[in-house]
Design an enzyme around this catalytic site. Structure first.
Site, mmCIF file in Angstrom:
data_model
loop_
_atom_site.group_PDB
_atom_site.id
_atom_site.type_symbol
_atom_site.label_atom_id
_atom_site.label_comp_id
_atom_site.label_asym_id
_atom_site.label_seq_id
_atom_site.Cartn_x
_atom_site.Cartn_y
_atom_site.Cartn_z
ATOM 1 C CB SER A 1 -0.923 0.113 1.120
ATOM 2 O OG SER A 1 -0.227 0.514 2.381
ATOM 3 C CG ASP A 2 1.200 5.837 -1.406
ATOM 4 O OD1 ASP A 2 2.113 5.919 -0.595
ATOM 5 O OD2 ASP A 2 1.328 6.832 -2.260
ATOM 6 C CD1 TRP A 3 4.828 5.006 5.128
ATOM 7 C CD2 TRP A 3 4.806 4.008 3.071
ATOM 8 N NE1 TRP A 3 5.963 4.090 4.843
ATOM 9 C CE2 TRP A 3 5.830 3.509 3.814
ATOM 10 C CE3 TRP A 3 4.345 3.294 1.842
ATOM 11 C CZ2 TRP A 3 6.590 2.522 3.164
ATOM 12 C CZ3 TRP A 3 5.389 2.356 1.245
ATOM 13 C CH2 TRP A 3 6.184 1.760 1.873
#
Length: 706
Positions: free
Chosen positions: A247-249
């Protein structure tokens, strides 16, 4: 699909690794497995020491390996061992139109990531430049899917030669920073498939990318990092991707949806690691029987296979290094070929090193460094050569070089302000940044303009270096327009009024408006955030030690409303953003509807002239190639990029008038030298014209295919 022996061996290897991973999986407890699928620190997961399973360590990229932070906070560790090679941004790399340089850039990044002890480098970014106002455009390659994928594939391959996983991002349709966490993208299937997904597809199918990062936004009503449509239907089932999705953060929003999706690892910007959606909340749901443990098993299996591919659990892993002279040389090569000569009337450039005895340099960007800004792309560079330093170094003390800033920013940021990331999930994750009028700064700029203009009237040679900086080109921010900040237009007009031969040079990551003064300017040069050697490379081009060969990887519009995302689509939209322009992105829109750009896609001048001759269409092994002679008929050695666009003879309403389908860059051609260039043309060519040229609007020949 026809398999060869290499495919078979690869398949056999994959099956063997999966078998080993499944055997190891059986020895793990639920708690240990949960630790492997979410962040246990800001940039790494938990390992399982008793079984020899290491944590998965990641770092931001792609302009270099980011500095070290404390495990649980966004404070830099502050040691000297995380200075790295600062590479040119992806926009600069794309301007080279050079696949080999893309591979070499990837190799440098991979070796430095390995040297820093990283397993995953979070790049490259392959999102399409839908609008010139997107704050992260400097991290991306192009508005064109073909050019993007042709450079991204060798880049990824170069990274992964070093037992490091590239992480292609942001999957998918992530084209703005405004409300990036919550904006729902509405795009038709044809545009999604032909504009926004091809680079990801080739990253999977041609480059064999080991990891993919999901995007913040929603697509078709689903958050991308927990999307059934994107991650399951397209990525896993249709494309057959069997490696790791990260995932993106802070891009995960629901435990059940994330767990049951094809996402493998959840990362975020906060230090409450056990409270992440795929941490204790998931463990509790599994223990209650609400979610099957089998979904975690599959994620962990993929992670273990990745670790085995990277040799993380055996003694055969490659060792890397960083900050080597060779890496700096590669950064220099890319920077040299990235400089784009936009205009050069009366052959003002190149300057003569022997004849220039006094040079006035005006503009804050002449002495600005840019490595330490831009959001997660920020780099702790070993050094960064500014244009001012590059010019003075090249002249070697044999000319008087005077510098004046000419303009000043409205506000100064703290140089080491790294805490922005802690609040990066607030307010929708981003906005269009407007700067308030600063009366004091305007007064100061007027004084500086007067000083610069007075000096310019007394100098024969004047160089202006302006453009943008990471207050404008930055993660979390979009621009509101394409206007030059800090009243630079006024300054340029005043310089040209007193010295019409002033050379206008820009540093930046996105195009800017030039209409108020462009007709008066004889020479305009575009340089990007070109890495640690950018200033030296620019100086070499300005003084003719290097002939410019950069070509624009995106349209430079007269104003942002000439871009389809603003003219017939929406940017940035509201809760939804409608990509009503469909296929008509970038030059596809301008060329089809005859909207004149300031500088077209593929444009870039040289100090020499190239003659195209004898074009033919040939077939080799079932593939189509356009071949032609390219001869340097000028007096200076240089490189040329042959571009091939296809145009349908029976164009449909939804079809652009032309699309880039092939390109090839020549070697360095000496005056009088000829090279037979062979350009592979992608896709079907029946009932199409093949348009061969030096840019999208400089077509030299047309070949009909029937």
């Amino acid at each position: 699909m026809k398999w060869n022996s290499a495919d078979y061996m690869r398949g056999e290897r994959e099956m063997e690794l999966r078998k080993q991973a499944e055997e190891l999986l059986r020895k793990l407890t639920l708690e240990e497995k949960i630790g492997m699928i979410h962040g246990a620190q800001l940039f790494q997961t938990a390992g399982v020491e008793r079984l020899g399973i290491p944590p998965l360590k990641m770092s931001d990229g792609p302009m270099g390996v980011r500095q070290e932070f404390l495990p649980c906070g966004w404070q830099p560790v502050g040691r000297s061992d995380d200075y790295v090679t600062y590479l040119p941004c992806n926009s600069a790399l794309a301007s080279t139109w050079n696949r080999e340089l893309a591979k070499e850039t990837g190799r440098v990044l991979g070796e430095e990531a390995r040297g820093r002890g990283k397993d995953v480098i979070l790049g490259p970014g392959v999102n399409i430049k839908r609008s010139p106002l997107c704050g992260r455009n400097f991290e991306y390659f192009s508005e064109d899917p073909y050019l993007t994928k042709e450079l991204a594939v060798p880049y990824i391959q170069g990274v992964q030669e070093w037992d490091v996983a590239a992480c292609v991002k942001h999957f998918a349709a992530n084209n703005q920073e405004t409300e990036r966490l919550w904006v729902d993208v509405e795009v038709d299937e044809q545009a999604l498939r032909e504009i926004y997904l091809p680079a990801f597809y080739d990253a999977v199918k041609k480059a064999g990318v080991h990891t993919i990062m999901g995007a913040y936004n929603l697509l078709k009503g689903e958050h991308c990092c927990q999307s059934e449509y994107l991650l399951n239907d397209i990525l896993r089932k249709e494309w057959g991707y069997d490696s790791v999705v990260i995932s993106d953060w802070g891009a995960v929003h629901d435990t059940e949806k994330a767990a049951n999706s094809q996402l493998d690892i959840e990362m975020s910007v906060t230090d409450n690691f056990d409270e992440y959606f795929m941490a204790n909340p998931l463990k509790e749901k599994i223990e209650k029987g609400e979610i099957s443990e089998a979904v975690v098993d599959e994620k962990v299996t993929r992670i273990l296979v990745l670790m085995m591919k990277l040799h993380m659990m055996d003694s055969s892993r490659k060792s890397g290094t960083y900050n080597t002279p060779e890496h700096r040389r590669k950064a220099m090569e890319v920077a040299r070929e990235s400089v784009v000569l936009l205009k050069n009337e009366e052959n003002i450039l190149p300057f003569s090193k022997e004849k220039v005895k006094k040079l006035l340099i005006v503009g804050e960007n002449a002495e600005c460094v840019h490595a330490n800004g831009g959001g997660s792309a920020e780099i702790k560079a070993l050094y960064e050569i500014t244009p001012l330093m590059g010019v003075k170094t090249l002249l070697g003390g044999n000319a008087e070089v005077k510098f004046v800033p000419g303009y000043v920013r409205d506000e100064k940021k703290e140089e080491s302000d790294m805490s922005w990331q802690e609040s990066s999930l607030e307010n929708g994750g981003g906005s269009a940044k407007e700067f308030a009028v600063n009366v004091e700064a305007e007064k100061k700029r007027e004084e500086l303009r007067n000083e610069a203009a007075e000096l310019a009237s007394r100098y024969e040679h004047v160089l202006f270096v302006g453009g943008l900086n990471h207050e404008y080109d930055s993660e979390g921010n979009d621009r509101v327009d394409m206007k030059l900040p800090y009243e630079q237009d006024k300054l340029i007009e005043e310089l040209l009024a007193v010295n019409p031969n002033t050379v206008i040079t820009f540093v930046g990551g996105s195009p800017v408006e030039m209409g108020s003064w462009l007709e008066k300017a004889k020479t305009v040069v575009w340089s990007w955030y070109a890495g640690m050697e950018g200033g030296n490379a620019l100086a070499e081009v300005l003084f003719g030690a290097v002939t410019p060969s950069g070509k624009l990887p995106e349209t430079f519009y007269k104003k942002h409303t000439d871009c389809s995302a603003h003219a017939i689509g929406e940017f940035p939209g509201g809760s939804k953003v409608h990509y009503a322009e469909g296929m008509f992105v970038g030059y596809r829109y301008n060329d089809t509807f005859q909207i004149e750009p300031e500088f077209c896609f593929g444009h870039g001048l040289s100090y020499t002239t190239f003659l195209y001759e004898n074009p033919v269409l040939v077939q080799k092994n079932g593939l189509n190639y356009v071949e032609c002679n390219v001869t340097n008929i000028g007096t200076t050695a240089g490189k040329e990029t042959v571009q091939v666009y296809t145009a349908s003879m029976e164009k449909k309403e939804t079809e652009p008038v032309q699309e880039l389908k092939g390109f090839e860059k020549t070697k360095l051609l000496l005056p009088g030298e000829c090279q037979r260039v062979s350009v592979l043309v992608e896709g079907m060519i029946e009932k199409k014209n093949l348009r061969i040229g030096s840019s999208s609007r400089d077509i030299r020949f047309v070949i009909e295919s029937r």
